[in-house]
Design an enzyme around this catalytic site. Structure first.
Site, PDB file in Angstrom:
ATOM      1  N   ASP A  13     -17.077  -3.005  -4.373  1.00  0.00           N
ATOM      2  CA  ASP A  13     -15.995  -2.882  -3.316  1.00  0.00           C
ATOM      3  C   ASP A  13     -15.460  -1.563  -3.318  1.00  0.00           C
ATOM      4  O   ASP A  13     -15.733  -0.871  -3.564  1.00  0.00           O
ATOM      5  CB  ASP A  13     -15.012  -3.725  -3.305  1.00  0.00           C
ATOM      6  N   ASP A  15     -11.482  -0.795  -2.259  1.00  0.00           N
ATOM      7  CA  ASP A  15     -10.556  -1.466  -1.520  1.00  0.00           C
ATOM      8  C   ASP A  15      -9.639  -2.056  -3.011  1.00  0.00           C
ATOM      9  O   ASP A  15     -10.479  -2.584  -2.871  1.00  0.00           O
ATOM     10  CB  ASP A  15      -9.237  -1.397  -0.403  1.00  0.00           C
ATOM     11  N   ASP A 209     -12.743  -6.583  -7.449  1.00  0.00           N
ATOM     12  CA  ASP A 209     -11.562  -6.886  -7.724  1.00  0.00           C
ATOM     13  C   ASP A 209     -10.671  -8.250  -7.420  1.00  0.00           C
ATOM     14  O   ASP A 209      -9.711  -8.294  -7.663  1.00  0.00           O
ATOM     15  CB  ASP A 209     -10.180  -5.906  -7.022  1.00  0.00           C
TER      16      ASP A 209
END
Length: 259
Positions: A13, A15, A209
């Protein structure tokens, strides 16, 4: 427990993993450099459909992360790929930005509000009441409903913003029709991404995240999963979910030596 094969390909990922609020996460540059130096197949993923891969490449480059355009995979690109396999050369009424319209155009789609095959909802910072009304009426008249991703909110310096999932819920409430969401946690986005880099889930890993999108998508696609704690999820949050990542690390810096 079945022993997994060595990791040969990486999906990550963007961000919360490589960058946070426009600042690179320490170790992200070393991770990307090691992937490139060793020639490992990899993709940087995002559910955000606003930007083109070229836009995102420039954004990453400005903060010192050198990621080629072909190594960036967005929900917009996944959506265009999905529609090209489902209904090649179709027509669509699109609510979204250049990232989505460019991907659909490159896939051979025609944008129209005259009896389109699909209504496609993506991310935009300027959702229009008129555009949403038109989308609702087109769906009522038989257009199929596709959304790039199910994220309900997006970040901004001032706080949360309504995102695709929230707006899709509005359209669903008005039409009674649920959209098909292409982006994470749908493993379709991961599997089409793996196809792009010629990788196999058995020898691939996903870094994210978020438990509810990144880890879930990687898990359902059959990959190893690594949760980093530099984004939205804390260690205490993990127990809220009935599944677990393969491993939890503080940041992507802890994964450089695994490449």
């Amino acid at each position: 427990m079945t022993e997994r094969k060595p990791i040969k390909s990486w999906l990550t990922d963007m961000d919360g993993v490589l960058m946070h609020e426009g600042v690179p996460v320490p170790g992200a540059d070393a991770f990307i450099k090691r992937l490139r130096d060793l020639g490992r197949p990899f993709l940087v993923l995002t559910n955000n459909s606003i930007y083109t891969a070229r836009d995102l490449q420039a954004r990453l480059n400005r903060i010192g992360l050198d990621v080629p355009v072909e190594n960036i995979w967005t929900s917009a690109l996944a959506t265009a790929t999905f529609l090209d396999t489902q209904h090649p050369g179709g027509t669509a009424y699109v609510i979204g930005e250049a990232g989505l319209t460019t991907a659909l155009h490159d896939a051979g789609y025609v944008m129209t509000d005259a009896d389109p095959d699909f209504v496609i909802l993506g991310e935009t910072r300027t959702y229009s009441f008129e555009a949403l009304t038109k989308a609702i009426r087109l769906i009522d008249n038989g257009a199929r409903f596709i959304a790039t991703n199910p994220d309900n909110t997006g970040p901004s310096p001032q706080g949360a913003l309504p995102a695709t999932g929230s707006v899709a819920a509005l359209i669903t409430k008005a039409t009674g029709k649920e959209p098909y969401f292409v982006g994470k946690p749908n493993p379709l986005m991961m599997r089409t991404g793996l196809n792009v880099i010629g990788a196999h889930s058995e020898t691939s890993a996903m870094i994210g995240d978020r438990m509810d999108t990144d880890v879930l998508a990687g898990l359902e696609a059959g990959m190893e999963t690594f949760l980093v704690l530099t984004g939205l999820t804390t260690k205490d949050d993990i127990n809220q979910y009935p599944y677990r990542p393969t491993r939890v690390v503080e940041s992507i810096a802890d994964l450089v030596d695994l490449v």
